[in-house]
Write an enzyme that holds these catalytic residues in place. Structure first.
Site, short mmCIF file in Angstrom:
data_model
loop_
_atom_site.label_atom_id
_atom_site.label_comp_id
_atom_site.label_asym_id
_atom_site.label_seq_id
_atom_site.Cartn_x
_atom_site.Cartn_y
_atom_site.Cartn_z
N ASP A 113 26.49 38.16 39.33
CA ASP A 113 26.40 36.74 39.00
C ASP A 113 26.24 35.85 40.23
O ASP A 113 26.10 34.63 40.12
CB ASP A 113 27.63 36.28 38.18
CG ASP A 113 28.95 36.59 38.86
OD1 ASP A 113 29.04 37.60 39.57
OD2 ASP A 113 29.92 35.83 38.65
N HIS B 46 38.91 39.67 47.09
CA HIS B 46 38.26 39.96 45.81
C HIS B 46 38.15 41.47 45.66
O HIS B 46 38.58 42.24 46.52
CB HIS B 46 36.90 39.27 45.77
CG HIS B 46 36.30 39.18 44.40
ND1 HIS B 46 37.02 38.80 43.29
CD2 HIS B 46 35.03 39.42 43.96
CE1 HIS B 46 36.22 38.81 42.24
NE2 HIS B 46 35.00 39.18 42.62
N ASP C 230 34.24 34.34 45.23
CA ASP C 230 35.35 34.52 44.33
C ASP C 230 36.57 34.98 45.14
O ASP C 230 36.42 35.72 46.09
CB ASP C 230 35.04 35.59 43.30
CG ASP C 230 33.82 35.27 42.43
OD1 ASP C 230 33.04 34.37 42.80
OD2 ASP C 230 33.61 35.94 41.43
N HIS D 185 32.84 28.01 38.64
CA HIS D 185 32.91 29.43 38.33
C HIS D 185 33.75 29.65 37.08
O HIS D 185 34.58 30.55 36.98
CB HIS D 185 33.49 30.21 39.52
CG HIS D 185 33.20 31.68 39.49
ND1 HIS D 185 34.10 32.60 39.01
CD2 HIS D 185 32.12 32.38 39.87
CE1 HIS D 185 33.59 33.81 39.12
NE2 HIS D 185 32.38 33.71 39.63
#
Length: 308
Positions: free
Chosen positions: A64, A140, A210, A268
């Site tokens: 993504d 992450h 992220d 997000h």
């Protein structure tokens, strides 16, 4: 500085939200940050010229955030690009990129200057006349990095009336703007603070996506003008956020608070949320100056705040 949101969804696109992609315009140059599916379409909708993008930053190697890159590179080549493109991404992506280009029979007409991201501490990865860009580690499931774009210190503003009043030669003005006093022919010294006004505040933008919550992150983005921080889940999904190495609305707000950020932008968002207003309100309970990242929306980053 001006920020345009091309995508604000996590993992799955929705009918209203594309996967992650931002464009930062700083001193008339464009920086693409992440390149999720649909980035090309969003660039066109936002009337952003592809050819003006010379630097692309990829935070990590999840689809993504990167599935749109191959198509964009192909399009740039088909459009006749022949100047180098600077690509900043986790170090393992170098070989992956060229393997996929070969698989898809994509032959680029331009060189890619690949800058690998690595390490457990902030690293300056771009330093030019106007800004610096620093990458910093996030936490992450795969190696992930954030980016801090910061203007270089600006010169002081000379008071125009003082030029004529003290007969200041043109060639002396650059030094005065850098902070020097002015010495007249008779030996009189005019202090710099009597000739100039303080410089405009340095603008800055940080991109954090992220990541799992960790307090040290706030030190990486200290006093940032605009902080973008992922808020994939609401506060009730704290356990799920921890398992998936993502952040909640409260996590993002706490980082903004600890960092002394002027404004927080959250995004997000999980596709489970059709309405993002409740997420914004949760973050505002901790950090009042919070706004949502909305696809197609642009933000003027100013000295005091952003123009939402």
């Amino acid at each position: 500085m001006k920020l345009t949101i091309l995508g604000s969804s996590s993992a799955l696109p929705t009918s209203e939200r594309f996967p992650s992609a931002h464009v930062l315009c700083a001193h008339e140059r464009l920086f693409l940050i992440d390149c999720g599916e649909g980035t090309q379409m969003q660039l066109r909708k936002s009337r952003i010229r592809f050819g003006r993008i010379n630097h692309i930053f990829i935070s990590h190697l999840h689809g993504d955030h990167i599935f749109g890159l191959y198509g964009l590179l192909s399009t740039l080549s088909l459009m006749g690009r022949n100047t180098p493109l600077h690509l900043y991404a986790p170090e393992s992506y170098d070989s992956i990129l060229y393997t996929h280009l070969d698989d898809f029979d994509i032959h680029l007409n331009f060189e890619i200057d690949f800058v690998p991201l690595t390490g457990k501490d902030p690293v300056m990865i771009l330093n030019d006349k106007y800004i610096t860009v620093t990458s910093f580690p996030l936490i992450h499931r795969v190696p992930s990095f954030g980016f801090l774009f910061r203007e270089k210190p600006k010169e002081r503003n000379i008071i125009k009336d003082r030029i004529a009043e003290f007969g200041i030669p043109v060639e002396r003005i650059p030094a005065i703007k850098k902070g020097e006093d002015y010495s007249r022919h008779d030996g009189t010294v005019i202090k710099n603070e009597d000739l100039t006004l303080p410089p405009d505040e340095q603008l800055s933008y940080a991109y954090c996506s992220d990541t799992r919550f960790f307090p040290r992150l706030a030190t990486f983005v200290k006093d940032v003008t605009l902080l973008y921080h992922e808020a994939t889940f609401d506060k009730d999904k704290t356990e799920l956020a921890a398992v998936t190495f993502h952040s909640t609305t409260h996590d993002a707000a706490k980082i903004a608070e600890k960092a002394g950020a002027k404004t927080l932008l959250i995004g997000h968002f999980s596709s489970r949320y059709r309405r993002i207003e409740p997420l914004v309100e949760e973050a505002r309970n901790v950090f009042p100056r919070t706004f949502p990242a909305i696809d197609g929306k642009s933000f003027e980053i100013t000295n005091k705040t952003i123009d939402y």
